[in-house]
Write an enzyme that holds these catalytic residues in place. Structure first.
Site, PDB file in Angstrom:
ATOM      1  N   GLY A  16       0.786  -1.224   0.000  1.00 33.81           N
ATOM      2  CA  GLY A  16       0.000   0.000   0.000  1.00 33.81           C
ATOM      3  C   GLY A  16       0.814   1.268   0.000  1.00 33.81           C
ATOM      4  N   THR A  17       1.888   1.307   0.771  1.00 31.95           N
ATOM      5  CA  THR A  17       2.690   2.527   0.849  1.00 31.95           C
ATOM      6  C   THR A  17       3.296   2.865  -0.506  1.00 31.95           C
ATOM      7  OG1 THR A  17       3.191   2.308   3.210  1.00 31.95           O
ATOM      8  CG2 THR A  17       4.756   3.557   1.881  1.00 31.95           C
TER       9      THR A  17
ATOM     10  N   GLN B 219      -7.811  -0.713   3.093  1.00 31.29           N
ATOM     11  CA  GLN B 219      -8.669  -1.322   4.104  1.00 31.29           C
ATOM     12  C   GLN B 219      -9.978  -1.844   3.533  1.00 31.29           C
ATOM     13  OE1 GLN B 219      -7.937  -2.000   7.202  1.00 31.29           O
ATOM     14  NE2 GLN B 219      -5.999  -0.893   7.366  1.00 31.29           N
TER      15      GLN B 219
ATOM     16  N   HIS C 189      -1.512  -8.134   2.376  1.00 35.27           N
ATOM     17  CA  HIS C 189      -1.525  -8.620   3.759  1.00 35.27           C
ATOM     18  C   HIS C 189      -2.709  -8.113   4.565  1.00 35.27           C
ATOM     19  CE1 HIS C 189       0.012  -5.157   6.287  1.00 35.27           C
ATOM     20  NE2 HIS C 189       0.302  -4.707   5.085  1.00 35.27           N
TER      21      HIS C 189
ATOM     22  N   THR D  64      12.923  -7.627 -10.252  1.00 36.07           N
ATOM     23  CA  THR D  64      12.475  -8.997 -10.454  1.00 36.07           C
ATOM     24  C   THR D  64      11.191  -9.269  -9.680  1.00 36.07           C
ATOM     25  OG1 THR D  64      14.769  -9.710 -10.731  1.00 36.07           O
ATOM     26  CG2 THR D  64      13.138 -11.418 -10.264  1.00 36.07           C
TER      27      THR D  64
ATOM     28  N   CYS E 176       0.669   1.409  11.489  1.00 36.73           N
ATOM     29  CA  CYS E 176       1.578   1.741  10.390  1.00 36.73           C
ATOM     30  C   CYS E 176       2.362   3.012  10.664  1.00 36.73           C
ATOM     31  CB  CYS E 176       0.793   1.928   9.093  1.00 36.73           C
ATOM     32  SG  CYS E 176      -0.114   0.451   8.604  1.00 36.73           S
TER      33      CYS E 176
END
Length: 394
Positions: free
Chosen positions: A70-71, A181, A204, A240, A331
């Site tokens: 997400g970041t 979310q 995740h 990769t 986070c």
């Protein structure tokens, strides 16, 4: 002592199917970008993951870009959309966002603001929701981008991203949605909302592996590389490919899509049970979030326990009962002197913020888990109020 995990908004455990998919992929070592037949199995993992995420997000595979999570996705979207603006003078342009965004959105925006970008951060109401009208009022001729989260990570309040998509289309401005979310928990149809430019997701958060996520980009959207090199991911994201992560992501995406309604109904039941049991046990609490179920993700409860310090309660719940929950967003760096920027923006008083904890469920959370959590909260709020000498009936 049983381990009771209630911090699913921070991260989720790998599902069994995701674990098995990763295990099966361990022997697939070839580089997906290579041109010999040994790499075909790795290419198939990449293709399957893109198809699976496209199905979960209501789009086609070509519109899915894979990242580390997400970041990176939020940074990728913002840097790309701002880079497409003509000229090099950021002061000529205006961006609208909210004061309750995740740090991976707020920090880049503030960085650009220091370099001249005009930035408006809109505060939510006292239940944590941004109004469409407040965004519309702040539109200017120089506005080029709106960025808004789909669901707040601390309160679980669902933001009006669908209505904002219509507004963005009408105003002819870019719209980025941080849906980290939401994806894997709510039905989401990117192609349905033609005003949406980009949408971020993270594996995740829905029982996939860490280190893999991505970005939906509407057809015709120009994305500029953050990472330059070998030209993977259509030349946008070099490096990769994370084949093990992609294998787990594909499995988690398929599982989430198949279980969306069932899991949502489970979350509603768990939420109602927890609040009912707290009432039955005469535990004094306040809900920080929306009172309208339509605007509230049922898997998230942000609760304040008056007279009780959140860090003390969380510590005792962990040490004495094996309960894991959050003081706020996991986070960010939650220093003891740093209050939640989300609850502050909602205008809540300091003592209410200081007593707030976040409880979030997963689809493996059981009724028995909720009962054990309730008993633990009852016992530890009683103990802490007694230690502080406060009235237990306050």
């Amino acid at each position: 002592m049983t381990s009771l995990y209630f911090d699913y908004n921070a991260t989720t455990p790998l599902s069994i199917k995701a674990q098995l998919a990763i295990k099966d992929a361990l022997s697939i070592f070839a580089n997906p970008s290579s041109h010999y037949s040994l790499s075909d199995m790795a290419k198939n993992l990449l293709t399957d993951a893109r198809k699976s995420m496209a199905s979960l997000m209501g789009t086609v595979p070509a519109q899915i870009l894979f990242t580390s999570g997400g970041t990176e996705s939020n940074n990728q979207a913002l840097s790309s959309l701002l880079a497409t603006l003509p000229g090099s003078d950021l002061s000529a342009y205006h961006v609208i966002s909210s004061s309750i965004e995740h740090p991976s959105v707020l920090a880049p925006l503030l960085w650009y603001q220091q370099r001249g970008l005009q930035l408006t951060l809109i505060d939510p109401d006292n239940q944590g929701r941004i109004s469409v009208q407040s965004i519309e009022r702040n539109l200017r001729p120089e506005t080029r981008l709106i960025t808004l989260m789909a669901i707040n990570n601390e309160t679980g309040v669902i933001q009006p991203y669908e209505a904002v998509a219509s507004l963005a289309k009408e105003a002819n401005v870019y719209l980025h949605i941080d849906a980290v979310q939401a994806i894997g928990k709510l039905p989401f149809n990117c192609d349905k909302f033609t005003g949406i430019t980009t949408v971020s997701f993270s594996g995740h958060k829905f029982n996939g592996p860490k280190g893999i996520g991505g970005l939906y980009h509407a057809p015709g959207t120009q994305l500029n590389p953050l990472l330059h090199g070998g030209g993977q991911e259509q030349g946008i994201r070099s490096g990769t490919e994370n084949t093990l992560g992609l294998a787990g992501l594909a499995a988690a995406a398929k599982e989430s899509l198949n279980g969306l309604k069932e899991h949502f109904d489970t979350y509603k039941t768990l939420r109602e049970t927890l609040l009912s049991l707290l009432e039955q046990h005469h535990v004094n609490y306040l809900v920080n979030g929306s009172t309208n179920p339509e605007f509230q993700a049922p898997w998230t409860l942000n609760l304040s326990f008056p007279g009780v310090r959140a860090e003390s309660l969380a510590s005792r719940l962990d040490l004495c009962h094996g309960v894991s929950l959050s003081l706020g967003s996991a986070c960010s760096n939650n220093k003891s002197t740093q209050r939640s920027h989300v609850l502050v923006a909602m205008g809540l008083p300091d003592d209410r913020i200081d007593s707030a904890v976040r409880i979030s469920f997963g689809h493996t959370t059981s009724q028995n888990d909720i009962e054990m959590l309730t008993n633990a909260i009852k016992q530890e709020t009683y103990n802490l109020l007694k230690i502080s000498g406060q009235s237990l009936n306050a």
